[in-house]
Design a protein around this motif. Structure first.
Motif, PDB file in Angstrom:
ATOM      1  N   UNK A  60       0.887  -1.338   0.050  1.00  0.00           N
ATOM      2  CA  UNK A  60       0.160  -0.093   0.157  1.00  0.00           C
ATOM      3  C   UNK A  60       0.859   1.302  -0.089  1.00  0.00           C
ATOM      4  N   UNK A  61       0.360   2.345  -0.196  1.00  0.00           N
ATOM      5  CA  UNK A  61       1.114   3.517  -0.322  1.00  0.00           C
ATOM      6  C   UNK A  61       0.442   4.671   0.724  1.00  0.00           C
ATOM      7  N   UNK A  62       0.911   5.266   1.215  1.00  0.00           N
ATOM      8  CA  UNK A  62       0.497   6.184   2.190  1.00  0.00           C
ATOM      9  C   UNK A  62       1.360   7.585   2.031  1.00  0.00           C
ATOM     10  N   UNK A  63       0.680   8.640   2.235  1.00  0.00           N
ATOM     11  CA  UNK A  63       1.196  10.004   2.083  1.00  0.00           C
ATOM     12  C   UNK A  63       2.074  10.238   3.526  1.00  0.00           C
ATOM     13  N   UNK A  64       3.054  10.987   3.504  1.00  0.00           N
ATOM     14  CA  UNK A  64       3.855  11.463   4.634  1.00  0.00           C
ATOM     15  C   UNK A  64       3.246  12.905   5.054  1.00  0.00           C
ATOM     16  N   UNK A  65       3.422  13.088   6.213  1.00  0.00           N
ATOM     17  CA  UNK A  65       3.341  14.571   6.640  1.00  0.00           C
ATOM     18  C   UNK A  65       3.635  15.931   5.391  1.00  0.00           C
ATOM     19  N   UNK A  66       4.811  15.696   4.874  1.00  0.00           N
ATOM     20  CA  UNK A  66       5.537  16.518   3.939  1.00  0.00           C
ATOM     21  C   UNK A  66       4.566  16.217   2.641  1.00  0.00           C
TER      22      UNK A  66
END
Length: 120
Positions: A60-66
């Motif tokens: 899966x792919x998740x966003x970072x805070x950046x």
């Protein structure tokens, strides 16, 4: 950042967790294009690839805070530019979509110095 990488980043940020094949289908790009795009986003610390929680064979792919911060800022800029394109004098009523699209296309050309001239 390309429009493709922008679309991929915004989708990942909106979904928070998404499988690569779903990204490719929704954005309408080839798997190879997605692989290259995800590699660039990972290298820039905008998204992370992780193993699926229940099926360790899947990713899966998740966003970072950046990534979330950048997507938010880019969306703000895109929406502001769209509002600018639609707000100028000479914009036809929105019910005439073909004419609206011609005017927007003309106004968005980098070589258009008239900023509001009618479509050519």
């Amino acid at each position: 950042m390309t429009w493709t990488s922008y679309d991929v980043l915004v989708l990942i940020c909106a979904r928070r967790v998404v499988e690569p094949r779903a990204i490719a289908v929704e954005v309408g790009i080839a798997k190879a294009t997605l692989t290259n795009t995800l590699s660039m986003l990972v290298d820039r610390d905008l998204v992370r690839r992780q193993l699926h929680e229940r099926d360790r064979r899947r990713v899966v792919v998740r966003p970072t805070q950046a990534g979330l911060d950048l997507a938010r800022e880019l969306q703000r800029l895109v929406h502001a530019r769209q509002a600018e394109l639609f707000a100028g004098p000479g914009m036809p009523p929105r019910d005439n979509i073909a004419h609206v699209l011609r005017v927007v296309a003309t106004r968005s050309r980098p070589d258009d110095t008239t900023h509001g001239g009618e479509a050519r």
